[in-house]
Design a protein around this motif. Structure first.
Motif, PDB file in Angstrom:
ATOM      1  N   ARG A 219       0.843  -1.209   0.000  1.00 39.26           N
ATOM      2  CA  ARG A 219       0.000   0.000   0.000  1.00 39.26           C
ATOM      3  C   ARG A 219       0.875   1.256   0.000  1.00 39.26           C
ATOM      4  NH1 ARG A 219      -4.146   2.817  -1.708  1.00 39.26           N
ATOM      5  NH2 ARG A 219      -5.280   3.922  -0.102  1.00 39.26           N
TER       6      ARG A 219
ATOM      7  N   CYS B  11       0.889   8.680   6.662  1.00 39.86           N
ATOM      8  CA  CYS B  11      -0.367   9.183   6.075  1.00 39.86           C
ATOM      9  C   CYS B  11      -0.309  10.697   5.926  1.00 39.86           C
ATOM     10  CB  CYS B  11      -1.564   8.771   6.928  1.00 39.86           C
ATOM     11  SG  CYS B  11      -1.931   7.006   6.813  1.00 39.86           S
TER      12      CYS B  11
ATOM     13  N   ILE C 100      -3.147  12.076   3.426  1.00 40.53           N
ATOM     14  CA  ILE C 100      -4.372  11.287   3.506  1.00 40.53           C
ATOM     15  C   ILE C 100      -4.631  10.939   4.967  1.00 40.53           C
ATOM     16  CG2 ILE C 100      -4.123  10.279   1.192  1.00 40.53           C
ATOM     17  CD1 ILE C 100      -3.200   7.666   2.594  1.00 40.53           C
ATOM     18  N   SER C 101      -5.834  10.493   5.255  1.00 40.80           N
ATOM     19  CA  SER C 101      -6.157  10.050   6.614  1.00 40.80           C
ATOM     20  C   SER C 101      -5.797   8.575   6.774  1.00 40.80           C
ATOM     21  CB  SER C 101      -7.651  10.237   6.887  1.00 40.80           C
ATOM     22  OG  SER C 101      -8.407   9.336   6.092  1.00 40.80           O
TER      23      SER C 101
ATOM     24  N   SER D 129      -7.814   6.292   7.740  1.00 38.92           N
ATOM     25  CA  SER D 129      -8.894   5.480   7.153  1.00 38.92           C
ATOM     26  C   SER D 129      -8.740   5.386   5.640  1.00 38.92           C
ATOM     27  CB  SER D 129     -10.268   6.031   7.534  1.00 38.92           C
ATOM     28  OG  SER D 129     -10.452   7.316   7.004  1.00 38.92           O
ATOM     29  N   GLU D 130      -8.258   6.446   4.985  1.00 39.42           N
ATOM     30  CA  GLU D 130      -8.023   6.394   3.544  1.00 39.42           C
ATOM     31  C   GLU D 130      -6.902   5.409   3.216  1.00 39.42           C
ATOM     32  OE1 GLU D 130      -8.890  10.623   1.507  1.00 39.42           O
ATOM     33  OE2 GLU D 130      -7.592  10.733   3.289  1.00 39.42           O
TER      34      GLU D 130
ATOM     35  N   GLU E  43      -8.606   2.035   3.202  1.00 43.64           N
ATOM     36  CA  GLU E  43      -9.832   1.826   2.432  1.00 43.64           C
ATOM     37  C   GLU E  43      -9.575   0.899   1.255  1.00 43.64           C
ATOM     38  OE1 GLU E  43     -11.246   5.606   1.074  1.00 43.64           O
ATOM     39  OE2 GLU E  43      -9.808   5.743  -0.523  1.00 43.64           O
TER      40      GLU E  43
ATOM     41  N   THR F  57      -9.394   0.027  -2.262  1.00 44.61           N
ATOM     42  CA  THR F  57      -9.254   0.824  -3.474  1.00 44.61           C
ATOM     43  C   THR F  57      -9.377  -0.026  -4.731  1.00 44.61           C
ATOM     44  OG1 THR F  57      -6.875   0.560  -3.411  1.00 44.61           O
ATOM     45  CG2 THR F  57      -7.767   2.535  -2.361  1.00 44.61           C
TER      46      THR F  57
ATOM     47  N   GLU G 106      -4.837  12.367  -8.612  1.00 39.60           N
ATOM     48  CA  GLU G 106      -5.876  13.360  -8.906  1.00 39.60           C
ATOM     49  C   GLU G 106      -5.426  14.312 -10.015  1.00 39.60           C
ATOM     50  OE1 GLU G 106      -8.303  16.827  -6.530  1.00 39.60           O
ATOM     51  OE2 GLU G 106      -7.627  15.062  -5.408  1.00 39.60           O
TER      52      GLU G 106
END
Length: 132
Positions: free
Chosen positions: A31, A76, A81-82, A84-85, A88, A90, A114
């Protein structure tokens, strides 16, 4: 063994540490690598942004070590990012209502940062505008 003999139980540098299975280690390393690629960030840059040494980041990615929760929070923050992100799901799930090409395009978009998504959309808009 004699009365005054001691047993050396230390692991020598040549002996590998005992292998342990950890699904957390197996998730975290890939990750971190995925987020570095998605955000076009080197391990060195992540180390600068997070305050976590780059050697530790390399060990997490290689599955040699698992970060403490406070370290994971720093990583993070480096990714912006948080927590939790970070955890998550994906994974892309194709939509049966779409064509294979549409699902492929969505899967590609899902893998882009993005900034790259915006660039791809701008290019798609340009292609459409040429047809009109």
């Amino acid at each position: 063994m004699r009365k005054n003999e001691t047993v050396n139980t230390a692991i020598s540098p040549e002996e590998p540490a005992p292998a342990t299975y950890s699904p957390v280690i197996e998730y975290i390393g890939p990750r971190i690598q995925e987020l570095c690629e998605k955000k076009h960030m080197s391990r060195y840059r992540l180390a600068q942004r997070s305050g976590v040494p780059s050697i530790s980041i390399t060990r997490y990615i290689n599955g040699q070590k698992s970060p403490a929760i406070t370290t994971l929070e720093k990583l993070c923050a480096g990714f912006d990012i948080s927590l939790s992100e970070f955890f998550e799901d994906t994974g892309f799930q194709p939509n049966p209502a779409f064509t294979a090409g549409q699902n492929h395009m969505l899967e590609v978009m899902d893998r882009l940062s993005e900034e790259d998504q915006k660039a791809l959309l701008a290019y798609a808009d340009y292609l459409v505008s040429r047809k009109n």
